[in-house]
Enzyme design. Sequence first.
Site, short mmCIF file in Angstrom:
data_model
loop_
_atom_site.label_atom_id
_atom_site.label_comp_id
_atom_site.label_asym_id
_atom_site.label_seq_id
_atom_site.Cartn_x
_atom_site.Cartn_y
_atom_site.Cartn_z
N ASP A 118 1.09 -1.51 0.21
CA ASP A 118 0.12 -0.02 0.02
C ASP A 118 1.29 1.40 -0.10
OD1 ASP A 118 -2.40 1.76 0.45
OD2 ASP A 118 -1.59 1.60 2.59
N ASP A 169 -0.64 5.24 1.26
CA ASP A 169 -0.89 6.65 2.15
C ASP A 169 -0.31 5.02 3.01
OD1 ASP A 169 -0.69 8.94 0.38
OD2 ASP A 169 -2.32 7.21 -0.69
N THR A 183 -2.58 0.88 -4.73
CA THR A 183 -2.76 1.77 -3.71
C THR A 183 -4.75 2.55 -4.41
OG1 THR A 183 -2.83 4.55 -3.44
CG2 THR A 183 -2.12 3.91 -5.56
N SER A 184 -4.93 2.96 -3.15
CA SER A 184 -6.37 3.38 -2.81
C SER A 184 -7.19 4.57 -3.91
CB SER A 184 -7.33 3.16 -2.62
OG SER A 184 -7.20 2.10 -1.67
N LYS A 191 -10.57 -1.71 -1.98
CA LYS A 191 -10.13 -2.41 -0.37
C LYS A 191 -11.55 -2.02 0.73
CE LYS A 191 -5.31 -1.38 -1.03
NZ LYS A 191 -3.75 -0.69 -0.37
N ASP A 251 -1.56 0.00 6.02
CA ASP A 251 -1.24 -0.18 7.94
C ASP A 251 -3.02 0.28 8.42
OD1 ASP A 251 -2.55 3.74 7.29
OD2 ASP A 251 -1.88 2.03 5.21
#
Length: 221
Positions: free
Chosen positions: A13, A15, A106-107, A138, A163
């Site tokens: 991931d 961020d 990543t989102s 996600k 995270d």
Amino acid sequence: MFAGRKFAAFLFDMDGTLINSIASAERVWSDWARRHGLDVAAFLPTIHGVRAIETITNLALPGVDPAHEADLLLKAEAADLDGIVPIAGAVAFLQALPGESWAIVTSAPRSLALARMEAAGIPVPAVIVAAEDVSRGKPAPDCFRLGAQRLGFDARDCLVFEDAPAGIAAAEAAQAAVMVISATHSHPLPTPHAAIAGYDNVGITIDERGWLALAAQRDAA
């Protein structure tokens, strides 16, 4: 940490896992939440690890077009890169990995991901799975399965670094192993998975097949 286990690839991931962008993201989202009459303190914890369009859709605000609002938020976040920094040890850890053995999942939309990686000095991998690459974000497992597939592997043979609860759930659903990065957590996150605060004391070993294993490193002192 995963004693004796080797992985085909690492899926990261971004961020909160490789970079700390909380200050920037929360500035932008706080402004947006206030404009829409939301309780900012209650709302902010819901934004992390999830695509903006899904965060907004889940609110079901009358008269709000999630796609339009997500685009406005993207532009605002891309214009606010102040204070974005790498998680401790992340840059050196990534630089030690073979290029074909890791991806960022990543989102964030791709353009924002690239801007934040540049701001934090994070190396850009050959494979990035971003918000627009999947129809379900996600906690659905699609993004991690796609990241593994683009590297030529099965997600079940990969280690995911995450995270946020939504990302952890996505990795679990993809049947990947999970390492939780706690660097940006203000409170302990209940989790059955291994957790580290950063990458300073973590190294890797690579076997003859190119598979990866984590190795704890002692401080130079």
